[in-house]
Write a protein that holds these residues in place. Structure first.
Motif, mmCIF file in Angstrom:
data_model
loop_
_atom_site.group_PDB
_atom_site.id
_atom_site.type_symbol
_atom_site.label_atom_id
_atom_site.label_comp_id
_atom_site.label_asym_id
_atom_site.label_seq_id
_atom_site.Cartn_x
_atom_site.Cartn_y
_atom_site.Cartn_z
ATOM 1 N N THR A 53 12.799 98.370 -21.691
ATOM 2 C CA THR A 53 13.243 99.430 -20.793
ATOM 3 C C THR A 53 13.786 100.581 -21.631
ATOM 4 O O THR A 53 14.206 100.398 -22.777
ATOM 5 C CB THR A 53 14.349 98.942 -19.843
ATOM 6 O OG1 THR A 53 15.476 98.513 -20.620
ATOM 7 C CG2 THR A 53 13.858 97.803 -18.959
ATOM 8 N N HIS A 54 13.792 101.758 -21.055
ATOM 9 C CA HIS A 54 14.296 102.919 -21.792
ATOM 10 C C HIS A 54 15.762 102.716 -22.165
ATOM 11 O O HIS A 54 16.181 103.050 -23.281
ATOM 12 C CB HIS A 54 14.130 104.192 -20.950
ATOM 13 C CG HIS A 54 14.535 105.438 -21.677
ATOM 14 N ND1 HIS A 54 15.781 106.025 -21.524
ATOM 15 C CD2 HIS A 54 13.874 106.214 -22.584
ATOM 16 C CE1 HIS A 54 15.860 107.088 -22.281
ATOM 17 N NE2 HIS A 54 14.720 107.234 -22.941
ATOM 18 N N GLY A 55 16.536 102.138 -21.245
ATOM 19 C CA GLY A 55 17.949 101.911 -21.519
ATOM 20 C C GLY A 55 18.184 101.012 -22.713
ATOM 21 O O GLY A 55 19.061 101.287 -23.547
ATOM 22 N N GLU A 56 17.406 99.930 -22.811
ATOM 23 C CA GLU A 56 17.558 99.008 -23.938
ATOM 24 C C GLU A 56 17.092 99.651 -25.238
ATOM 25 O O GLU A 56 17.698 99.454 -26.296
ATOM 26 C CB GLU A 56 16.766 97.719 -23.683
ATOM 27 C CG GLU A 56 17.444 96.761 -22.732
ATOM 28 C CD GLU A 56 18.803 96.295 -23.254
ATOM 29 O OE1 GLU A 56 18.867 95.775 -24.390
ATOM 30 O OE2 GLU A 56 19.806 96.450 -22.523
ATOM 31 N N MET A 57 16.039 100.423 -25.182
ATOM 32 C CA MET A 57 15.547 101.074 -26.396
ATOM 33 C C MET A 57 16.529 102.132 -26.877
ATOM 34 O O MET A 57 16.723 102.311 -28.077
ATOM 35 C CB MET A 57 14.156 101.666 -26.152
ATOM 36 C CG MET A 57 13.079 100.604 -25.933
ATOM 37 S SD MET A 57 11.444 101.247 -25.491
ATOM 38 C CE MET A 57 10.929 101.976 -27.041
ATOM 39 N N VAL A 58 17.190 102.826 -25.943
ATOM 40 C CA VAL A 58 18.205 103.807 -26.331
ATOM 41 C C VAL A 58 19.384 103.120 -27.023
ATOM 42 O O VAL A 58 19.985 103.673 -27.950
ATOM 43 C CB VAL A 58 18.682 104.611 -25.106
ATOM 44 C CG1 VAL A 58 19.969 105.370 -25.403
ATOM 45 C CG2 VAL A 58 17.595 105.594 -24.665
ATOM 46 N N LYS A 59 19.709 101.898 -26.586
ATOM 47 C CA LYS A 59 20.789 101.152 -27.243
ATOM 48 C C LYS A 59 20.474 100.915 -28.721
ATOM 49 O O LYS A 59 21.372 100.778 -29.540
ATOM 50 C CB LYS A 59 21.000 99.810 -26.549
ATOM 51 C CG LYS A 59 21.664 99.888 -25.185
ATOM 52 C CD LYS A 59 21.851 98.493 -24.596
ATOM 53 C CE LYS A 59 22.460 98.551 -23.205
ATOM 54 N NZ LYS A 59 22.606 97.195 -22.620
ATOM 55 N N HIS A 60 19.188 100.872 -29.036
ATOM 56 C CA HIS A 60 18.736 100.674 -30.419
ATOM 57 C C HIS A 60 18.127 101.967 -30.953
ATOM 58 O O HIS A 60 17.141 101.932 -31.701
ATOM 59 C CB HIS A 60 17.714 99.542 -30.481
ATOM 60 C CG HIS A 60 18.237 98.211 -30.023
ATOM 61 N ND1 HIS A 60 19.026 97.420 -30.819
ATOM 62 C CD2 HIS A 60 18.087 97.551 -28.849
ATOM 63 C CE1 HIS A 60 19.340 96.306 -30.172
ATOM 64 N NE2 HIS A 60 18.785 96.365 -28.967
ATOM 65 N N HIS A 61 18.715 103.101 -30.572
ATOM 66 C CA HIS A 61 18.132 104.411 -30.868
ATOM 67 C C HIS A 61 17.782 104.584 -32.341
ATOM 68 O O HIS A 61 16.743 105.152 -32.691
ATOM 69 C CB HIS A 61 19.096 105.520 -30.427
ATOM 70 C CG HIS A 61 18.556 106.901 -30.627
ATOM 71 N ND1 HIS A 61 18.862 107.670 -31.746
ATOM 72 C CD2 HIS A 61 17.703 107.661 -29.882
ATOM 73 C CE1 HIS A 61 18.235 108.821 -31.668
ATOM 74 N NE2 HIS A 61 17.535 108.858 -30.551
ATOM 75 N N SER A 62 18.636 104.103 -33.233
ATOM 76 C CA SER A 62 18.411 104.309 -34.672
ATOM 77 C C SER A 62 17.149 103.610 -35.162
ATOM 78 O O SER A 62 16.616 103.953 -36.215
ATOM 79 C CB SER A 62 19.613 103.822 -35.478
ATOM 80 O OG SER A 62 19.766 102.419 -35.363
ATOM 81 N N LYS A 63 16.652 102.642 -34.402
ATOM 82 C CA LYS A 63 15.434 101.949 -34.791
ATOM 83 C C LYS A 63 14.187 102.775 -34.481
ATOM 84 O O LYS A 63 13.083 102.423 -34.895
ATOM 85 C CB LYS A 63 15.349 100.590 -34.078
ATOM 86 C CG LYS A 63 16.477 99.628 -34.432
ATOM 87 C CD LYS A 63 16.310 98.298 -33.724
ATOM 88 C CE LYS A 63 17.461 97.353 -34.026
ATOM 89 N NZ LYS A 63 17.557 96.988 -35.455
ATOM 90 N N PHE A 64 14.380 103.859 -33.740
ATOM 91 C CA PHE A 64 13.243 104.693 -33.332
ATOM 92 C C PHE A 64 13.461 106.163 -33.681
ATOM 93 O O PHE A 64 12.752 107.030 -33.159
ATOM 94 C CB PHE A 64 13.025 104.580 -31.818
ATOM 95 C CG PHE A 64 12.862 103.181 -31.311
ATOM 96 C CD1 PHE A 64 11.645 102.521 -31.406
ATOM 97 C CD2 PHE A 64 13.933 102.505 -30.740
ATOM 98 C CE1 PHE A 64 11.496 101.216 -30.941
ATOM 99 C CE2 PHE A 64 13.798 101.208 -30.265
ATOM 100 C CZ PHE A 64 12.583 100.556 -30.362
#
Length: 328
Positions: free
Chosen positions: A243-254
């Motif tokens: 989900t976008h929310g979970e990916m934002v939590k790991h923002h530095s990975k992207f």
């Protein structure tokens, strides 16, 4: 950076010269804005013209999209499927999980496609090449996004990635995308090419808005297509972690922090204080393209009519999506 289209801006020899004195200036004139958009995008133009010496395995997955049209999202879904929804433990998606084919071997991503090691099978690659230049032989996933939404999302990404830092206005950026990159026309012609192959056994044809509306169903389709068996519990984990929310939590990975500073240095500038990256914190939405100037929206609509409606009869993206849903 004309997206490998028919009309190319010649690669200027000046890109090999030292950056201009104003490169680090806090503000740029209109002329300098266009000059810097041209100069700082030359390396991508060269990358898109570089021959790809890559022969995919039959099990390899290549995610082929236009910029800001689901490249990162679909690649992450594929990775989470192959790791059965495990908590992301990579430092940065590129190149720890996948790589952009045309950037590989460039000054900002100096790795070898033939020797890079991926954390799991099947191997995942991504590209912004047009259909005819995408390496064949593996499994191809194409995702199309509303061009207004994609263009709106492209601006903050390029602003960060090219260390523009707000010195190129939205209007100049759009002018460059329209007149130099032929953004909409090339992307729509590419859509036509993929549409002709939507029923091919080695192609999975997706729409970005379908991923938004039926995330779970699309994850199931992707898992089946890439040949990874997933039970419903695994599917649920993959949906959650992508989900976008979970990916934002790991923002530095992207966020491209591993190579974006190299690009800024190459342009003779300092990197931005924060990287927008490939998962914008306030992005991942449909409908943001309505915030573009009305004349830009009308121009995009006209190009859809001239290219898609003229060839296929679909008056808009909604009609095209509805037609494809009936075939699934």
């Amino acid at each position: 950076m004309n997206m490998d289209g028919e009309k190319d801006t010649p690669v200027a020899a000046s890109m090999l010269q030292p950056p201009p004195e104003y490169a680090k200036a806090p503000m740029w004139t209109l002329e300098q804005q266009m000059q810097e958009m041209t100069r700082r995008s030359m390396w991508m133009q060269m990358a898109l013209k570089k021959p790809l010496s890559f022969s995919p395995r039959p099990t390899d997955v290549i995610v082929a999209t236009s910029p800001k049209s689901g490249t990162t999202w679909v690649s992450h879904i594929c990775h989470q499927i192959r790791t059965k929804g495990a908590e992301p433990d990579f430092e940065n998606q590129v190149p720890d999980v996948t790589t952009l084919l045309e950037m590989t071997g460039s000054p900002v991503l100096p790795i070898d496609l033939n020797t890079m090691v991926q954390p799991a099978e099947p191997r995942i690659y991504c590209t912004h090449h047009l259909y005819e230049r995408v390496p064949k032989g593996g499994k191809l996933i194409y995702c199309f996004r509303d061009q207004k939404d994609a263009l709106f999302s492209f601006y903050p990404f390029v602003d960060s990635m090219m260390a523009l830092k707000g010195r190129v206005s939205l209007s100049v950026f759009i002018e460059y995308c329209t007149n130099n990159m032929h953004w909409t026309a090339n992307n729509l012609r590419n859509l036509l090419a993929w549409w002709e192959h939507r029923h091919d056994a080695d192609v999975l044809f997706l729409f970005y808005d379908d991923l938004k509306e039926d995330h779970t169903g699309c994850v199931r389709r992707i898992a089946k297509f890439i040949g990874v068996d997933c039970d419903e519990e695994t599917i649920a984990r993959v949906v959650h972690t992508t989900t976008h929310g979970e990916m934002v939590k790991h923002h530095s990975k992207f966020d491209n922090h591993n190579f974006a500073p190299l690009g800024a240095k190459m342009h003779g500038d300092d990197p931005p204080s924060e990287f927008t990256g490939r998962v914008r914190k306030d992005g991942g939405k449909s409908g943001d393209g309505q915030k573009l100037p009305l004349e830009v929206q009308q121009s995009i609509d006209q190009e859809w009519h001239d290219i898609i409606t003229a060839k296929l009869g679909f008056r808009d993206l909604k009609e095209m999506r509805a037609d494809w849903k009936k075939a699934l």
